[in-house]
Design an enzyme around this catalytic site. Structure first.
Site, short mmCIF file in Angstrom:
data_model
loop_
_atom_site.label_atom_id
_atom_site.label_comp_id
_atom_site.label_asym_id
_atom_site.label_seq_id
_atom_site.Cartn_x
_atom_site.Cartn_y
_atom_site.Cartn_z
CB CYS A 193 3.18 -0.53 -4.16
SG CYS A 193 1.54 0.44 -4.66
CG HIS A 221 1.51 -0.78 0.42
ND1 HIS A 221 2.70 -0.01 0.01
CD2 HIS A 221 0.62 -0.10 -0.69
CE1 HIS A 221 2.52 0.96 -0.88
NE2 HIS A 221 1.33 0.76 -1.27
CD GLU A 270 4.78 -0.96 3.00
OE1 GLU A 270 4.36 0.12 2.13
OE2 GLU A 270 4.87 -2.13 2.54
#
Length: 217
Positions: free
Chosen positions: A88, A198, A200
């Site tokens: 990001c 992202h 994650e």
């Protein structure tokens, strides 16, 4: 030697005050990395992989990174071919500059180019989107073309102008996504990888992508 007998890769999630360090830690641990959240200089320098998350304003992230000597750590790691991955705003600060509200902030300048407001009917770009993975991408290996990733951002790199990059790094592979207009969604450049989305927070697709990164460490 089977995977189970190899010791897990040591990954430091760089904790400089500007990233979702806990979700990054959980996602990396889930795919088998030995993860530590720290800003400790020696640990960040010596880890197999360094993950640099980032949320919020480009200028604030850069300030926080410099205060934690992250700019120096990233530069030193890359000059020695040691893997670094930005996520990001952690990707955006790798570019030459960020432009927010007409104010320009110098980035790390690993890649030329500007991070600028997205030209799109709806900003921020928030939610799931597909990407156009670069030819020969290792980051997206094993992922379908329709795999979706989770984005939250109002700024992006809209032009990729690199002719000849850092001669010590392999030629960059650039992955694109579109929200209103095309923008850079990921870059693989030798030891330096980065994603605008992202991983994650991107479920199984994100886990595969992090697995791919750890496999290169």
């Amino acid at each position: 030697m089977g995977m189970s007998t190899a010791s897990p890769k040591k990954v430091v999630v760089f904790d400089y005050g500007f990233g979702n360090v806990r979700s990054a830690e959980r996602a990396l641990a889930r795919v088998g990395a030995d993860v530590e959240i720290t800003r400790d200089y020696e640990k960040a320098m010596n880890a197999d992989g360094l993950l640099v998350p980032g949320v919020g304003a480009f200028s604030a992230c850069m300030r926080g990174l410099k205060e934690a000597r992250g700019d120096w750590i990233i530069g030193r790691r890359l000059s020695g071919g040691r893997p670094v991955m930005g996520i990001c705003v952690g990707m955006q600060i790798l570019f030459a500059r960020g432009v927010e509200h007409g104010v320009e902030t110098e980035g790390l300048d690993e890649w030329p180019g500007s991070v600028e407001p997205l030209n799109a009917p709806v900003v921020p770009h928030m939610g799931w989107n597909t990407v156009e993975a670069a030819d020969g991408s290792e980051l997206f290996a094993g992922l379908d073309a329709d795999a979706r990733f989770y984005f939250v951002h109002s700024y992006a790199v809209r032009d990729w102008t690199l002719e000849i990059g850092n001669p010590t790094l392999a030629a960059p592979k650039v992955t694109w996504a579109t929200h209103g207009e095309p923008f850079v969604a990921a870059v693989e450049n030798g030891a330096l990888w980065a994603t605008q989305f992202h991983p994650e927070k991107s479920g199984d697709a994100g886990a595969q992508l992090l697995t791919n990164w750890i496999g290169t460490l």
